[in-house]
Write a protein that holds these residues in place. Structure first.
Motif, PDB file in Angstrom:
ATOM      1  N   LEU A   1      45.050  65.160  32.930  1.00 22.62           N
ATOM      2  CA  LEU A   1      44.998  64.168  31.856  1.00 22.62           C
ATOM      3  C   LEU A   1      44.783  64.892  30.535  1.00 22.62           C
ATOM      4  O   LEU A   1      44.178  65.973  30.487  1.00 22.62           O
TER       5      LEU A   1
ATOM      6  N   ARG B   1      40.840  58.686  34.492  1.00 31.85           N
ATOM      7  CA  ARG B   1      41.491  58.169  33.292  1.00 31.85           C
ATOM      8  C   ARG B   1      40.729  56.972  32.727  1.00 31.85           C
ATOM      9  O   ARG B   1      40.610  56.810  31.508  1.00 31.85           O
TER      10      ARG B   1
ATOM     11  N   VAL C   1      44.399  58.728  25.519  1.00 35.65           N
ATOM     12  CA  VAL C   1      44.730  59.419  26.765  1.00 35.65           C
ATOM     13  C   VAL C   1      46.133  58.985  27.166  1.00 35.65           C
ATOM     14  O   VAL C   1      46.301  57.944  27.805  1.00 35.65           O
TER      15      VAL C   1
ATOM     16  N   ALA D   1      48.150  58.982  29.470  1.00 37.95           N
ATOM     17  CA  ALA D   1      48.484  59.167  30.880  1.00 37.95           C
ATOM     18  C   ALA D   1      49.752  58.426  31.258  1.00 37.95           C
ATOM     19  O   ALA D   1      50.434  58.791  32.224  1.00 37.95           O
TER      20      ALA D   1
END
Length: 306
Positions: A80, A248, A267, A269
Motif C-alpha cells: 500500500l 488499508r 491511500v 489502493a
C-alpha cells in the motif's frame, strides 16, 4: 467305425494354435510399415500433430498463468502507498512520526518512506539553475528497493556505509536525462548546490514510475546538506497479503495523527487493485483465445499453416 472312434479321429486332425516368437511378431508388425510407407508416415504425422496440439492447448494457459503470477508478484499485491493529497494550500505534511506509527499495525511487515527535498539537480554547476529537467531529489533510507520491488541496473543502493556521505542513486529515467548510462565510479552530479557521487542506477520500476524520475539521497545527508525538513512525502507499507484490505482500512487513521490535524492522507489502493484486475483479465484472454483457436484446427488445416 463307431461314433467314439470318429470323434477321436476328428480331434486328432484339429490344428493346434501356434505361438509366434517375439522376433516374428516384430517382423509382422513392421510388414505394414515396409509395404505402405506413405500411409505409415501420414499416420505417424497425424499422431504427432495430435500430441503437439494437446501440448500447445495445455501449455499456453499454463505459461500464461506463470507469466501472470510473475507479473502480479512484480506489481506488489501486498503493498500500500500512503501520501497526502497534492497541491493543497497550505501544503499538507505528514508528521515525522508517521512511519513509526504505521509499523505498529499488526499485519505490517515493512515500512519505507521517501521525501521530496525540493532540491535542484543538474549534470554540472554550469547548467542553467532554472533547468530542473523534471527530476526530483528524494531522501530515503536503506531497504526502499525491497519495499517497491526495485532492482539495480548498475552499482549499488544507499546503505549504512554511505550514510551521511554525498552519494546518490539515479532512477532509470533520471540517469538517461543526466547522460549517465552506467556507474563507472567517477561520475558526479550537482544537487542543491553540492557535488554528489553517483553510486548506483536503478532498473525501471513498474510499480512506482515516479521513482524512475528521481535521484535518491541518504535521509540524514539530505537533512545536513540539503536542509531537508524531515517530513515524509510517500509511505510504502507492505503487509501480509491476506490482511492488505484490513491494513488499508486502518492506515489513514494510524497515520491517524494526520487526520486529527485535518491532514487528509491518500491511500490509492484502488489503483493497485484495478491494475491487478486488469492483469488477470489480460492473462485469461491471452491464454484462452489461442487455445480455443488451436483446438478448432483439423490436422490438415494445421499442416497447411506450417
Amino acid at each position: 467305425m463307431t461314433g467314439t472312434e470318429i470323434a477321436s479321429a476328428h480331434r486328432r486332425k484339429r490344428p493346434r494354435p501356434v505361438r509366434l516368437a517375439p522376433a516374428d511378431l516384430l517382423g509382422l508388425g513392421l510388414l505394414g510399415i515396409r509395404t505402405r510407407q506413405v500411409r505409415a508416415a501420414l499416420s505417424a504425422l497425424g499422431i504427432s500433430i495430435g500430441i503437439a496440439t494437446l501440448i500447445v492447448v495445455t501449455g499456453i494457459p499454463a505459461s500464461s498463468q506463470r507469466a501472470l503470477m510473475a507479473e502480479l508478484s512484480a506489481l506488489g499485491t501486498d503493498m500500500l502507498r500512503a501520501q497526502p493529497i497534492p497541491d493543497q494550500d497550505p501544503p499538507v505534511l505528514l508528521p515525522e512520526e508517521s512511519p513509526a506509527m504505521a509499523r505498529r499495525i499488526g499485519p505490517v511487515t515493512s515500512v519505507r518512506v521517501v521525501a521530496n527535498t525540493h532540491a535542484g539537480v543538474h549534470r554540472s554547476d554550469r547548467v542553467d539553475p532554472g533547468d530542473f529537467s523534471g527530476i526530483s531529489v528524494l531522501a530515503t533510507r536503506p531497504g526502499l528497493l525491497k519495499a517497491v520491488n526495485g532492482r539495480l541496473r548498475s552499482g549499488r543502493f544507499l546503505g549504512s556505509s554511505t550514510e551521511r556521505l554525498p552519494t546518490v542513486v539515479l532512477g532509470s529515467v533520471a540517469a538517461s536525462r543526466l547522460g549517465i548510462p552506467q556507474v563507472t565510479g567517477n561520475q558526479q552530479i550537482f544537487v542543491g548546490g553540492h557535488w554528489f557521487t553517483v553510486i548506483g542506477i536503478l532498473r525501471q520500476t513498474p510499480l512506482s514510475p515516479d521513482l524512475d524520475r528521481a535521484v535518491f539521497v541518504d535521509w540524514q545527508t539530505a537533512r545536513d546538506t540539503l536542509k531537508f525538513d524531515g517530513h515524509p512525502t510517500v509511505i510504502y507499507v507492505k503487509a501480509r497479503e491476506s490482511q492488505v484490505e484490513a491494513v488499508r482500512d486502518v492506515l489513514p487513521a494510524t497515520v491517524g495523527y494526520a487526520s486529527w490535524h485535518d491532514w487528509p492522507p491518500v491511500v490509492p489502493a484502488a489503483a493497485v487493485l484495478s491494475g491487478v484486475g486488469g492483469a488477470v483479465v489480460i492473462g485469461v484472454v491471452a491464454g484462452v483465445y489461442p487455445s480455443v483457436r488451436a483446438a478448432r484446427l483439423t490436422p490438415t488445416e494445421a499442416l497447411a499453416t506450417v
